[in-house]
Design a protein around this motif. Sequence first.
Motif, PDB file in Angstrom:
ATOM      1  N   LEU A 429       0.760  -1.261   0.091  1.00 44.60           N
ATOM      2  CA  LEU A 429       0.041   0.029  -0.239  1.00 44.60           C
ATOM      3  C   LEU A 429       0.905   1.173  -0.051  1.00 44.60           C
ATOM      4  N   ALA A 430       2.132   1.052   0.789  1.00 47.39           N
ATOM      5  CA  ALA A 430       2.976   2.326   0.555  1.00 47.39           C
ATOM      6  C   ALA A 430       3.633   2.570  -0.608  1.00 47.39           C
ATOM      7  N   LEU A 431       3.582   1.406  -1.399  1.00 48.43           N
ATOM      8  CA  LEU A 431       4.225   1.658  -2.703  1.00 48.43           C
ATOM      9  C   LEU A 431       3.138   2.310  -3.645  1.00 48.43           C
ATOM     10  N   VAL A 432       1.714   1.881  -3.401  1.00 47.72           N
ATOM     11  CA  VAL A 432       0.649   2.505  -4.260  1.00 47.72           C
ATOM     12  C   VAL A 432       0.585   3.955  -3.895  1.00 47.72           C
ATOM     13  N   ILE A 433       0.477   4.507  -2.795  1.00 49.72           N
ATOM     14  CA  ILE A 433       0.509   5.749  -2.366  1.00 49.72           C
ATOM     15  C   ILE A 433       1.917   6.579  -2.970  1.00 49.72           C
ATOM     16  N   GLY A 434       3.117   5.982  -2.966  1.00 54.52           N
ATOM     17  CA  GLY A 434       4.260   6.522  -3.453  1.00 54.52           C
ATOM     18  C   GLY A 434       4.166   6.834  -4.880  1.00 54.52           C
ATOM     19  N   ALA A 435       3.684   5.834  -5.590  1.00 53.31           N
ATOM     20  CA  ALA A 435       3.494   5.912  -7.126  1.00 53.31           C
ATOM     21  C   ALA A 435       2.370   7.068  -7.367  1.00 53.31           C
ATOM     22  N   LEU A 436       1.304   6.997  -6.594  1.00 51.68           N
ATOM     23  CA  LEU A 436       0.473   8.385  -6.604  1.00 51.68           C
ATOM     24  C   LEU A 436       1.059   9.705  -6.436  1.00 51.68           C
ATOM     25  N   VAL A 437       1.936   9.792  -5.672  1.00 57.17           N
ATOM     26  CA  VAL A 437       2.641  10.999  -5.243  1.00 57.17           C
ATOM     27  C   VAL A 437       3.576  11.360  -6.515  1.00 57.17           C
ATOM     28  N   LEU A 438       4.201  10.492  -6.980  1.00 50.72           N
ATOM     29  CA  LEU A 438       4.749  10.870  -8.222  1.00 50.72           C
ATOM     30  C   LEU A 438       4.252  11.258  -9.358  1.00 50.72           C
ATOM     31  N   ALA A 439       3.087  10.356  -9.384  1.00 48.01           N
ATOM     32  CA  ALA A 439       2.343  10.736 -10.810  1.00 48.01           C
ATOM     33  C   ALA A 439       1.700  12.285 -10.510  1.00 48.01           C
ATOM     34  N   CYS A 440       1.147  12.715  -9.373  1.00 50.08           N
ATOM     35  CA  CYS A 440       0.657  13.934  -8.986  1.00 50.08           C
ATOM     36  C   CYS A 440       1.676  14.934  -9.214  1.00 50.08           C
ATOM     37  N   ALA A 441       2.949  14.721  -8.918  1.00 52.71           N
ATOM     38  CA  ALA A 441       4.119  15.709  -8.909  1.00 52.71           C
ATOM     39  C   ALA A 441       4.525  15.909 -10.458  1.00 52.71           C
ATOM     40  N   ALA A 442       4.082  15.033 -11.229  1.00 54.47           N
ATOM     41  CA  ALA A 442       4.559  15.099 -12.157  1.00 54.47           C
ATOM     42  C   ALA A 442       3.653  15.674 -13.486  1.00 54.47           C
ATOM     43  N   PHE A 443       2.483  16.181 -13.039  1.00 57.24           N
ATOM     44  CA  PHE A 443       1.777  17.012 -13.650  1.00 57.24           C
ATOM     45  C   PHE A 443       1.270  18.206 -13.229  1.00 57.24           C
ATOM     46  N   LYS A 444       1.383  19.377 -13.614  1.00 57.63           N
ATOM     47  CA  LYS A 444       1.242  20.677 -13.074  1.00 57.63           C
ATOM     48  C   LYS A 444      -0.172  20.584 -12.675  1.00 57.63           C
ATOM     49  N   GLY A 445      -1.328  20.162 -13.292  1.00 60.88           N
ATOM     50  CA  GLY A 445      -2.424  20.391 -12.642  1.00 60.88           C
ATOM     51  C   GLY A 445      -2.886  19.456 -11.519  1.00 60.88           C
ATOM     52  N   THR A 446      -2.065  18.475 -11.204  1.00 57.95           N
ATOM     53  CA  THR A 446      -2.398  17.792  -9.953  1.00 57.95           C
ATOM     54  C   THR A 446      -1.356  17.911  -8.756  1.00 57.95           C
ATOM     55  N   ARG A 447      -0.421  18.961  -8.987  1.00 60.90           N
ATOM     56  CA  ARG A 447       0.504  19.336  -7.755  1.00 60.90           C
ATOM     57  C   ARG A 447      -0.054  19.597  -6.605  1.00 60.90           C
ATOM     58  N   ALA A 448      -1.293  20.360  -6.738  1.00 62.06           N
ATOM     59  CA  ALA A 448      -1.931  21.296  -5.737  1.00 62.06           C
ATOM     60  C   ALA A 448      -2.482  20.105  -4.863  1.00 62.06           C
ATOM     61  N   THR A 449      -2.738  18.947  -5.380  1.00 57.31           N
ATOM     62  CA  THR A 449      -3.289  17.891  -4.589  1.00 57.31           C
ATOM     63  C   THR A 449      -2.307  17.290  -3.526  1.00 57.31           C
ATOM     64  N   LEU A 450      -0.979  17.498  -3.771  1.00 50.74           N
ATOM     65  CA  LEU A 450       0.090  17.084  -2.905  1.00 50.74           C
ATOM     66  C   LEU A 450      -0.073  18.097  -1.634  1.00 50.74           C
ATOM     67  N   GLY A 451      -0.407  19.309  -2.087  1.00 57.16           N
ATOM     68  CA  GLY A 451      -0.583  20.250  -0.868  1.00 57.16           C
ATOM     69  C   GLY A 451      -1.776  19.932  -0.112  1.00 57.16           C
ATOM     70  N   ILE A 452      -2.655  19.482  -0.419  1.00 55.62           N
ATOM     71  CA  ILE A 452      -3.945  19.092   0.419  1.00 55.62           C
ATOM     72  C   ILE A 452      -3.461  17.952   1.435  1.00 55.62           C
TER      73      ILE A 452
END
Length: 699
Positions: A429-452
């Motif tokens: 599950l930690a790997l799944v979350i890590g992959a999602l974090v990297l994916a969100c960081a890769a796109f400008k439109g999704t980086r704000a989600t990391l801020g949430i």
Amino acid sequence: MTATLHAPQDPPQAEEAVEGLPPGFGTGLMGSVAFWLAVVFSLFQLWVAAYGTLPSQVVRAMHVGFLLLLGLGLVGNLIAKNRIGQIWFWTLGLLGFGTGIYNWVFYKDIIQRTGFLTTGDFIIGTLLIVLVFIGARRLMGWPLAIIAGIFLGYAFLGQHLPAPFIHRGYDFAQIIEHFSFGTEGIYGTPVYVSSAYIFIFVVFAAFLERAGMLNLFNDFALGLVGGVRGGPAQVAILSSALMGTISGSGVANVVASGQFTIPLMKRFGFRSSFAGGVEATASMGGQIMPPVMGAVAFIMAETLNVPYAAVVKAAILPAVLYFGVVFWMVYLEAGRAGLKGLAKAELPNPWKAVREQWPLILPLAALVYLLFAGYTPIFAGTMGLALVTVLILGTPLAAMIGPVAFRVVFWIALGLASAAFLELGVNFLALVIGALVLACAAFKGTRATLGIVRDALAQGARNALPVGIACAIVGIVIGTLTLTGIASTFIGAIIAIGKDNLFLSLVLTMLTCLVLGMGIPTIPNYIITSSLAGPALMELGVPLLVSHMFVFYFGIMADLTPPVALACFAAAPIAKSSGLKISMQAIRLAAAGFVIPFMAVYTPALMLQDGGPVAEAYGYPVEVIFIFAKACLGIGLWGVAVVGYFLRPAQIWERLLAFVAGVSLIVALPMTDEIGFALAAIFVIQHWLRARRATPRAA
């Protein structure tokens, strides 16, 4: 949410000031330091919960160290009047964090030299006690610090008191070792529960709030009960009950939900004090609403050594009764004032809100399932938090996928990957979350989600401060009880009274809870009073779980009872009414909260405990249904007596009749049930006939 990864923002001003601290983390460099420190605190606790590689004593010490560092640092940022004051409080916080590091570095040495503390141990132990008092004073106010100070003073000076309060006396070394390094002082069970369970669930609630759960609860409540008589007040009750399932903090519920519900009630025609009373009463009820239950459920389960699910099961029917009677009281008050529900055209569709935001329910549903399936609260809370993180991170990524079919496939794959933790463990599950974090960081439109996610981690740690520091300082009280044995004196007094009259012992215990609750929050109130009264009530034949619930409920009622009434004074600035007036309304509305614990003592089936004569004759389910129905009728009649309205305004003699009928149904004496049902029937029939005669017939 428009936060970026480089500019942490303070939470909205609508959020509550944590026990006297203004909102936010401060400005400038030190504000950023406090913010990121809160994030690190949350990550440390999540790592410990997920992997559990550190000894329990080290986790407790580091938990208190982080609490002191963040708490005193925020005092420096938000309260200190000048730079010198800010430096002073940050220095104290660093010293507090140092006590945790000391316990971590010298853990093996400390446990091996029990009873032979070094000079360093004395310094660190003394410093820890002083800093915990300073932290509690600054974050929780004077009352809890004064109470703990009295107990600490008793440990030092009790040998000079007359009997029965005298003890044999303890030197400085014994006291420091007991309070600062043992598991019966500051690092006792309350801090263990705070570090292991409570923190995770507080962060879980912060994540759900950031994800929009509060909006879902408000929309659902508004659409479902907004059209009922007294609709806005009914919305306040239902939304606070729902909020209580994830928050469990009465004052936080008042401020979070009250910003929306109290002005709505006032615009609809409810008096300011009544609107504030409704919100305060409903929000405090959130602490008895499973599954979180104001974090007391975790402490209770640990103290009684029973499964967490057993505590939740015992709370279900009383919680339903509590909120049911508040609904009923508002319904009667609205009828008396001639207020109807909101126009249906103004109301959202509750089921549409659920359909549009149903993924938010999944982490909460998973949490409840894991708790009742027998998994530990640590595991259940960590997995629930991980799932809501997956939901937050996955939502903007799914929105970038064009065809609907592909989005469906994405969510199915993500759901299966998340569910696989039951088989593949936490690492997957930690790997799944890590992959999602990297994916969100890769796109400008999704980086704000990391801020949430980042903001939720910070706010969760901040929200945990009052609970954690309360658990730390209440360890002084528990440590004094175990060191001196003074609890046996109090227990003996209650038993001596109860041998002749159990009711008087219950009243004494109730008054103790209410008086303590005037100055301290529910959690330390429960810990202290249950340590004193719980064993005594068990000796008098009260089931142990019921006796602890009895104490817990009256700890909650203390926040509604004058003259302090913390929840009511939290509602006062929103309602623009005095806290005392709001408190008087809250007491009327919370009548069930004062009655239910007494009923459960005499009929434990109300808390799904051992059955009585009815169960022996007709079966346990029949007794539970009978007791619950009788309680509903009795409390409902009390509501009529208090408000003075049923189908129409009630006469004085009708109110007296309803009151006597309600009392007869609630007390557990021979023939009282029969008398109560007969009087209830007389009241209902004659009132209905009188209302029918008074209603003009249509031409």
